[in-house]
Design a protein around this motif. Structure first.
Motif, short mmCIF file in Angstrom:
data_model
loop_
_atom_site.label_atom_id
_atom_site.label_comp_id
_atom_site.label_asym_id
_atom_site.label_seq_id
_atom_site.Cartn_x
_atom_site.Cartn_y
_atom_site.Cartn_z
N UNK A 1 13.36 -1.61 -0.59
CA UNK A 1 12.37 -0.56 -0.85
C UNK A 1 11.17 -1.13 -1.60
N UNK A 2 11.44 -1.97 -2.60
CA UNK A 2 10.36 -2.60 -3.35
C UNK A 2 9.58 -3.54 -2.44
N UNK A 3 10.28 -4.27 -1.59
CA UNK A 3 9.61 -5.19 -0.68
C UNK A 3 8.67 -4.45 0.27
N UNK A 4 9.10 -3.32 0.76
CA UNK A 4 8.25 -2.52 1.65
C UNK A 4 7.01 -2.04 0.90
N UNK A 5 7.21 -1.62 -0.35
CA UNK A 5 6.09 -1.13 -1.15
C UNK A 5 5.05 -2.22 -1.36
N UNK A 6 5.48 -3.39 -1.84
CA UNK A 6 4.51 -4.44 -2.16
C UNK A 6 3.88 -5.04 -0.91
N UNK A 7 4.55 -4.92 0.23
CA UNK A 7 3.99 -5.45 1.47
C UNK A 7 2.88 -4.56 2.01
N UNK A 8 3.00 -3.25 1.79
CA UNK A 8 2.06 -2.30 2.37
C UNK A 8 1.03 -1.76 1.37
N UNK A 9 1.27 -1.96 0.09
CA UNK A 9 0.44 -1.31 -0.93
C UNK A 9 -1.04 -1.74 -0.89
N UNK A 10 -1.37 -3.02 -0.74
CA UNK A 10 -2.80 -3.38 -0.72
C UNK A 10 -3.59 -2.68 0.37
N UNK A 11 -3.04 -2.59 1.57
CA UNK A 11 -3.76 -1.92 2.67
C UNK A 11 -3.96 -0.45 2.35
N UNK A 12 -2.96 0.19 1.76
CA UNK A 12 -3.09 1.60 1.38
C UNK A 12 -4.15 1.78 0.31
N UNK A 13 -4.17 0.89 -0.68
CA UNK A 13 -5.14 1.04 -1.76
C UNK A 13 -6.57 0.79 -1.30
N UNK B 1 -6.18 -7.35 -5.28
CA UNK B 1 -5.45 -7.06 -4.04
C UNK B 1 -5.33 -8.31 -3.18
N UNK B 2 -6.33 -9.17 -3.24
CA UNK B 2 -6.32 -10.39 -2.44
C UNK B 2 -5.51 -11.51 -3.07
N UNK B 3 -5.31 -11.47 -4.37
CA UNK B 3 -4.66 -12.58 -5.08
C UNK B 3 -3.42 -12.11 -5.82
N UNK B 4 -3.60 -11.48 -6.95
CA UNK B 4 -2.48 -11.07 -7.81
C UNK B 4 -1.45 -10.25 -7.04
N UNK B 5 -1.92 -9.26 -6.27
CA UNK B 5 -1.02 -8.34 -5.59
C UNK B 5 -0.95 -8.59 -4.09
N UNK B 6 -1.31 -9.77 -3.65
CA UNK B 6 -1.20 -10.06 -2.22
C UNK B 6 0.27 -9.99 -1.82
N UNK B 7 0.57 -9.47 -0.62
CA UNK B 7 1.97 -9.37 -0.20
C UNK B 7 2.71 -10.71 -0.25
N UNK B 8 2.04 -11.79 0.10
CA UNK B 8 2.71 -13.10 0.07
C UNK B 8 3.12 -13.46 -1.35
N UNK B 9 2.20 -13.34 -2.29
CA UNK B 9 2.51 -13.70 -3.68
C UNK B 9 3.58 -12.77 -4.26
N UNK C 1 -2.27 0.38 -9.07
CA UNK C 1 -1.55 -0.36 -8.02
C UNK C 1 -0.10 0.06 -8.01
N UNK C 2 0.51 0.12 -9.18
CA UNK C 2 1.93 0.47 -9.26
C UNK C 2 2.18 1.93 -8.93
N UNK C 3 1.13 2.75 -8.92
CA UNK C 3 1.32 4.17 -8.65
C UNK C 3 2.05 4.85 -9.79
N UNK C 4 1.74 4.45 -11.02
CA UNK C 4 2.49 4.93 -12.18
C UNK C 4 2.09 6.36 -12.53
N UNK C 5 3.03 7.29 -12.41
CA UNK C 5 2.76 8.69 -12.77
C UNK C 5 3.18 8.98 -14.21
N UNK C 6 3.74 8.00 -14.89
CA UNK C 6 4.05 8.16 -16.32
C UNK C 6 2.89 7.61 -17.14
N UNK C 7 1.68 7.93 -16.70
CA UNK C 7 0.44 7.42 -17.25
C UNK C 7 -0.70 8.20 -16.63
#
Length: 228
Positions: free
Chosen positions: A205-217, A156-164, A63-69
């Protein structure tokens, strides 16, 4: 839990761990990859690992898109002995995982990319990293495969939902926001003619990421379900 009853493993430094601990880990990966995907073999594998913990670990990093892993930040642990004298339900000698070091959100320290493909590229079926091998070994088992993709959708629906996530971000901004001017003045002093992105811009920038990330994933999960 008794601290003397815990083995904490960093796969970046496996030679520092006791040989029996690493043998247990290597055996788990081999079993996941080679045992026929029956319910009995699944129970054997799950007697050595907490599959939900492992799935959450994979989901968090991708979810975080971590490339250091997963070449780095691959921490896991297990109790060395079953200890019924404690109230912990984790003294059962099963492997569990720890998520750490997510500063490279969206594959970047600077401008997070909402389309970061850590799910498909960092832990894909062609990877020879032990964590990827374990994941794809588990995905051969129909029940565990269903659990993984359902668990991802759940988060994606709970933990990482854009609202939460936005509520959490707002709370953190409110907590530290009053200190950021002093922080930048002390640690990021500008020379004449220099400019840099301000903290509020970084927050957006972080807000844009977390708002759009679930749909992308969800798009990437469809690819994974078809090709894995």
């Amino acid at each position: 839990m008794n601290k003397n009853n815990v083995a904490i493993v960093d796969l970046n430094e496996p030679t520092t761990e006791p040989s029996d601990v690493m043998s247990h880990w290597e055996s788990l990966v081999t079993q996941a990859e080679t045992l026929s995907p029956t319910s009995m073999h699944q129970k054997n594998i799950e007697s050595s690992m907490d599959a939900t913990s492992f799935f959450d670990y994979i989901i968090g990093h991708t979810y975080a898109g971590n490339t250091d892993w997963p070449a780095n930040n691959t921490m896991m642990w297990r109790s060395l002995r079953t200890d019924t004298s404690t109230e912990s339900l984790m003294d059962d000698q099963r492997w569990r995982w720890m998520i750490m070091d997510l500063d490279r959100i969206g594959a970047s320290n600077d401008d997070p990319d909402v389309t970061a493909t850590a799910l498909l590229t960092r832990i894909g079926p062609d990877s020879q990293h032990p964590q990827a091998r374990l994941l794809h070994g588990l995905l051969r088992f129909p029940e565990l495969r269903q659990q993984f993709f359902a668990r991802y959708e759940f988060h994606l629906n709970t933990t990482f939902s854009p609202t939460r996530m936005n509520n959490n971000l707002n709370a953190l901004v409110a907590q530290v926001g009053t200190e950021m001017n002093r922080h930048e003045q002390r640690w990021l002093p500008l020379k004449p003619g220099e400019d840099f992105m301000t903290w509020p811009q970084r927050v957006e920038q972080v807000r844009e990421f977390i708002s759009q990330r679930p749909a992308e994933l969800r798009k990437q999960l469809l690819v994974a379900q078809k090709s894995w």
